[in-house]
Structures are given as structure tokens and as C-alpha cells.
Write an enzyme that holds these catalytic residues in place. Structure first.
Site, PDB file in Angstrom:
ATOM      1  N   GLU A  81     123.301 -37.057  64.190  1.00 15.23           N
ATOM      2  CA  GLU A  81     122.742 -36.602  65.458  1.00 15.23           C
ATOM      3  C   GLU A  81     123.892 -36.250  66.400  1.00 15.23           C
ATOM      4  OE1 GLU A  81     119.060 -37.958  68.316  1.00 15.23           O
ATOM      5  OE2 GLU A  81     120.473 -39.502  67.689  1.00 15.23           O
ATOM      6  N   LYS A 134     125.183 -64.545  64.517  1.00  8.59           N
ATOM      7  CA  LYS A 134     124.215 -65.300  65.308  1.00  8.59           C
ATOM      8  C   LYS A 134     122.889 -65.514  64.570  1.00  8.59           C
ATOM      9  CE  LYS A 134     124.002 -62.296  68.731  1.00  8.59           C
ATOM     10  NZ  LYS A 134     124.658 -61.095  68.190  1.00  8.59           N
ATOM     11  N   TYR A 158     125.253 -56.260  71.667  1.00 10.06           N
ATOM     12  CA  TYR A 158     124.570 -54.977  71.815  1.00 10.06           C
ATOM     13  C   TYR A 158     125.369 -54.045  72.727  1.00 10.06           C
ATOM     14  CZ  TYR A 158     120.698 -51.725  72.663  1.00 10.06           C
ATOM     15  OH  TYR A 158     119.902 -50.612  72.746  1.00 10.06           O
ATOM     16  N   HIS A 199     120.110 -59.208  61.400  1.00 10.57           N
ATOM     17  CA  HIS A 199     120.353 -60.453  62.113  1.00 10.57           C
ATOM     18  C   HIS A 199     119.163 -61.408  62.014  1.00 10.57           C
ATOM     19  CE1 HIS A 199     118.065 -58.168  65.093  1.00 10.57           C
ATOM     20  NE2 HIS A 199     117.799 -59.312  65.707  1.00 10.57           N
ATOM     21  N   GLU A 214     127.442 -44.655  69.924  1.00 12.81           N
ATOM     22  CA  GLU A 214     126.744 -43.378  70.110  1.00 12.81           C
ATOM     23  C   GLU A 214     127.702 -42.206  70.247  1.00 12.81           C
ATOM     24  OE1 GLU A 214     124.196 -43.847  73.475  1.00 12.81           O
ATOM     25  OE2 GLU A 214     122.768 -45.128  72.417  1.00 12.81           O
ATOM     26  N   LYS A 221     111.217 -48.770  64.454  1.00 10.19           N
ATOM     27  CA  LYS A 221     111.423 -50.091  63.904  1.00 10.19           C
ATOM     28  C   LYS A 221     110.130 -50.631  63.322  1.00 10.19           C
ATOM     29  CE  LYS A 221     114.881 -51.879  67.192  1.00 10.19           C
ATOM     30  NZ  LYS A 221     115.152 -52.946  68.180  1.00 10.19           N
ATOM     31  N   ARG A 243     129.992 -43.952  81.347  1.00 15.93           N
ATOM     32  CA  ARG A 243     130.191 -44.782  80.153  1.00 15.93           C
ATOM     33  C   ARG A 243     131.645 -44.775  79.694  1.00 15.93           C
ATOM     34  NH1 ARG A 243     125.323 -44.162  75.791  1.00 15.93           N
ATOM     35  NH2 ARG A 243     123.574 -44.758  77.146  1.00 15.93           N
TER      36      ARG A 243
END
Length: 476
Positions: free
Chosen positions: A273, A187, A217, A160, A357, A432, A284
Site C-alpha cells: 500500500e 506481553k 503500538y 500476542h 506505515e 480482524k 509524525r
């Protein structure tokens, strides 16, 4: 009598010879050790330029007898024709001293912050001419083994911002036998998509998606971008063996040949993972979450979600958690896109928090899923357990390594202080990096990858680690 007289004379002569030769021998040994240490640590003269001139570099590149290339033969140009290999050359930074954790030199380098904004190169200028881009950034110069040709890989990059950082990773992992998909977030700042499209148009194996999502996100958007790239790469190429996905702010830690050898050790297993959700996270998938465009996040509602698809449950530990990034077999990618159970799970997870996830690890818990590593027992594959190969991440709660730099969303932004640590990690990539925070760490990793690609020396590789991760150990 004569023999008695000559013995002292010969001893005396020998003593003079020894006294004369000792300094010479000592000087020679010292020079040899000095040369050896110089080869290991690089120059110790802070004023010495560690890089050769452009003319000398090109001459060395053409010298087929010299295999000891120290720096990437890549240049960056600006509109006035100024050219550098990289920020490293421009700022006279010696990566080898950073690699061996030379603390004073690291402190000295860190005190003079170098970010991408000081680069003399204009990527728009380079990408406007494909021949120039390929030549200047070295896309066509990689040596390729037959083993690599026989094991093509599909890569996806989801970005992005930081187009220069994304291109730097692309040029490091690009090989003609592989395929690449790039999704540019809707964006992204004006001009980024056009620049990436120009870069992609220079290659017949790089696909920049025209359909773009405004990714929120923790929403299903993060998964949809992968599904779009998976679909595209299945359509355009039928030969690749594994699919590996990256975020735009990651950087690669292994050469293409090293990645091929690692993936072959997996013996057809996915590197995903996977571990059970904790009870505190059940919320969630118990309540519907809706988008909040104003806040740019998902918010929990009081509406209960529909029942979990019958093939999955918390009690049976088939509803699993993990990273959205990994290394997936071609068969698993096809299973994700085309099986009814995968479609059902993706649809059900679309209004939960952080579905990215849940989907990969839960699907990989099914016995019919290609590359499934959980058929016999539910083993924990976790980054924090150091058995998840695809990604190295340092969280705020990571104990094995403490971040020297800053954290963003609880994830460490790596800098030059982490270089010696990064070089010994077994992972394929790390997350990162930020070119505006520390460009040097990225450039030095690129230099290491370049030199290892040309040397192809794998003697010091920790192969034992890959053979004994839970999803490989004992696998036929």
C-alpha cells in the site's frame, strides 16, 4: 370408415396416458430442483445436522472416489477423549446457509453466540504429541499441485493472544514447501509462548522466534518483528518467492493455490500500500516521539527530528504512507535487510510516530528497490481504493462496506453477518477476527478454504481484478 373410428380411440388413450404421466413428470422435476437447491443452500431443516459423524467422515475421507467433501476432516479433542470436527459440528451450524446470506438463519445463529471458549479441544493436549496434532488438525492431508511446489511462499505471523486462532490460520496455510515464522509478543499471557513453541517444534519449516519484543503500538517495535522474521526466513530457506506477513487476529481468504496464482500475476511486483502523506500528518516525522511505558503509547516531544535522509522528501512524494502488511518479493526483503539506504531510513524513523506505515512504501518508491511499482508514475495503491491485494480491512470511514459487528481501534471485527461479503473479496487475507467475539465466522471460512482446496475449481475467480491493479497493469 375404420380409420375414422380408430382415431378418436387413440386420442382418448393418449389423453389418459398424458394425464397419468403429468404428475409423475412434475414430481420428478420438482425433486430435481429441490436437490439442486439443497446442494446450493444446504439443509433447510433447522434440526438437521449438517455434518457427518466422525466414523462416517473418516470413511468418506478414505474414499478416494468422493471429491465432494463438505467439511474439514479435522477433529478437536479434550482430555476425556471427546471429539468434534469444530464448533460448527458441535453447535450444528450450517455454513452454506450463512454463505448465501440466509438472513433468518444468520439472525438465529447470531442470537446463540459461539466463542472459542466453548471448544472442547485443548491445544496444549494436542500439541504435546506431534503425530496427534498433525493427524487431528489435518496438516498432512492437503493436496498439493506441482505449481504450488514450484512456488514456495514465506509467511510471518505476529501474535500476542488467541493462540487457538493463530494455530487455526497456521493449519490452513501450512504446506511442506513453504516456510513460517511466528513472533509471540513478550506481553502475551503465560503459557502462550510455550504452546506456540510446542506447535512449531512439530514442523521443520515453522520457526518460533526465541527473541521476543514487548511491542508498543505505533512504535518501531512493530517493524522490528518483521525484520526479525525476514532475517530468519532468508537464513533458513533460499527458495521462497514472496514474503507475506499477518497479524495474529487476521484470517486467510484464499487457498494456497489461489495465493500462488495471484502472486504470479504480480510479475515480480510487491503488493505494498502506498500513497502520499496528508499535510496534517507531517507532525509524525517532524518531532521526536518517546515511549511512555505507563500509558503504553508514544508521546510527542518538543524536540525536532533530524533531517529526512536525502533520498526521501515530502515534496518529491518519495516519503510515502501505507500498511505495514503486504506481499513482498524475496529481492525486496533482501534489499530491506542489507541495503544502506534501507538501514538509514529505518534508523531515522525509529523515533517517529507509526514508522511501520512509512518504511515499506517509502523504500518501494526507490528505483533500485526490487519489485518497485512506482518507477514510471506515483500511483495510489490503497485499501480504500480496492486495489491493495494483500489485505481487506473495514475502517469506520470505509464506505464500500459497513461493519455489522464492533470496532476496535476503528477496525471492524468481522462476524457471520460479513461471511457472504468476505467470500467475494479479492484480498488474500482480512483483518480482524476475534475468536472470543465470533468463532463461527472463522470456522466457516476454514470450511470454505478446505473445500476449495480439494475441488481446485478456479472458474469463478475474478482474475481480471488482479491483472488491472495499478502495480500490475502494463507491467512487462
Amino acid at each position: 370408415m375404420g380409420r375414422h373410428l380408430t382415431c378418436p380411440l387413440r386420442r382418448s388413450q393418449l389423453s389418459y396416458v398424458v394425464l397419468f404421466l403429468l404428475p409423475v413428470l412434475f414430481l420428478g422435476i420438482s425433486q430435481r430442483f429441490s436437490e439442486r437447491d439443497h446442494q446450493i443452500t444446504g439443509s433447510i431443516n433447522p434440526h438437521e445436522k449438517p455434518f457427518m459423524s466422525i466414523r462416517d467422515a473418516r470413511s468418506e475421507e478414505n474414499n478416494q472416489h468422493d471429491q465432494k467433501l463438505r467439511v474439514p476432516i479435522r477433529n478437536t479433542w479434550d482430555e476425556e477423549g471427546n471429539c468434534w470436527f469444530s464448533t460448527l459440528a458441535e453447535k450444528q451450524i450450517n455454513c452454506k446457509r450463512l454463505f448465501v446470506n440466509d438472513i433468518p438463519y444468520i439472525s438465529q445463529t447470531a442470537s446463540n453466540k459461539v466463542s472459542a471458549s466453548v471448544k472442547t479441544c485443548s491445544l496444549d493436549f494436542l500439541s504435546s504429541n506431534c503425530s496427534r496434532l498433525k493427524e487431528v488438525h489435518g496438516y498432512t492431508k492437503w493436496p498439493i499441485t506441482q505449481e504450488e511446489k514450484d512456488f514456495p511462499i514465506a509467511f510471518a505471523i505476529k501474535m500476542h493472544k488467541a493462540v487457538g486462532q493463530t494455530e487455526q490460520m497456521l493449519r490452513t496455510i501450512w504446506r511442506p514447501q513453504n516456510v513460517y515464522c511466528i513472533h509471540v509478543d513478550k506481553k502475551a499471557k503465560p503459557g502462550i509462548f510455550e504452546t506456540v513453541k510446542n506447535i512449531g517444534s512439530c514442523f521443520d519449516n515453522v520457526y518460533v522466534l526465541e527473541e521476543r519484543l514487548d511491542v508498543m503500538y505505533t512504535s518501531i517495535d512493530m517493524m522490528q518483528t518483521d525484520l526479525m522474521c525476514m532475517k530468519k526466513l532468508l537464513e533458513v530457506n533460499s527458495e521462497w518467492k514472496y514474503y507475506i506477513n499477518f497479524a495474529g487476529q487476521e484470517y486467510i481468504l484464499k487457498t494456497n493455490l489461489e495465493i500462488v496464482k495471484i502472486l504470479k500475476i504480480l510479475k515480480g511486483a510487491n503488493d505494498i500500500e502506498s500513497y502520499p502523506y496528508s499535510p496534517t500528518e507531517y507532525i509524525r516525522f517532524q518531532y521526536v516521539h518517546k515511549r511512555s511505558p505507563e500509558k503504553g503509547i508514544l508521546l510527542k516531544t518538543e524536540t525536532l527530528k533530524s533531517p529526512i535522509p536525502s533520498r526521501f522528501s515530502v515534496e518529491a512524494r518519495t516519503l510515502r504512507k501505507g500498511s505495514m502488511y503486504g506481499s513482498f518479493t524475496r529481492g525486496f526483503v533482501d534489499f530491506v535487510l542489507n541495503s544502506e539506504i534501507a538501514k538509514e531510513l529505518i534508523s531515522w524513523a525509529a523515533d517517529m510516530y507509526a514508522p511501520e506505515e512509512l518504511i515499506w512504501p517509502s523504500l518501494s518508491s526507490l528505483p533500485e528497490a526490487p519489485g518497485n511499482v512506482l518507477q514510471d508514475s506515483y500511483k495510489y495503491i490503497k485499501q480504500v481504493n480496492h486495489n491493495f491485494i494483500s489485505k481487506a480491512v473495514t475502517w469506520k470511514w470505509t464506505r464500500a462496506h459497513r461493519c455489522v459487528g464492533q470496532y476496535v481501534r476503528s477496525v471492524c471485527i468481522y462476524g457471520i453477518h460479513e461471511l457472504s461479503w468476505l467470500l467475494i473479496q479479492p484480498n488474500i487475507a482480512a483483518n480482524k477476527f476475534d475468536e472470543e467475539v465470533d468463532q463461527v465466522v472463522i470456522d466457516c471460512l476454514e470450511e470454505s478454504l478446505y473445500n476449495r482446496t480439494f475441488s481446485q475449481n478456479l472458474d469463478n475467480f475474478n482474475w481480471y481484478f488482479y491483472y488491472h491493479v495499478p502495480h500490475v497493469d502494463g507491467r512487462d
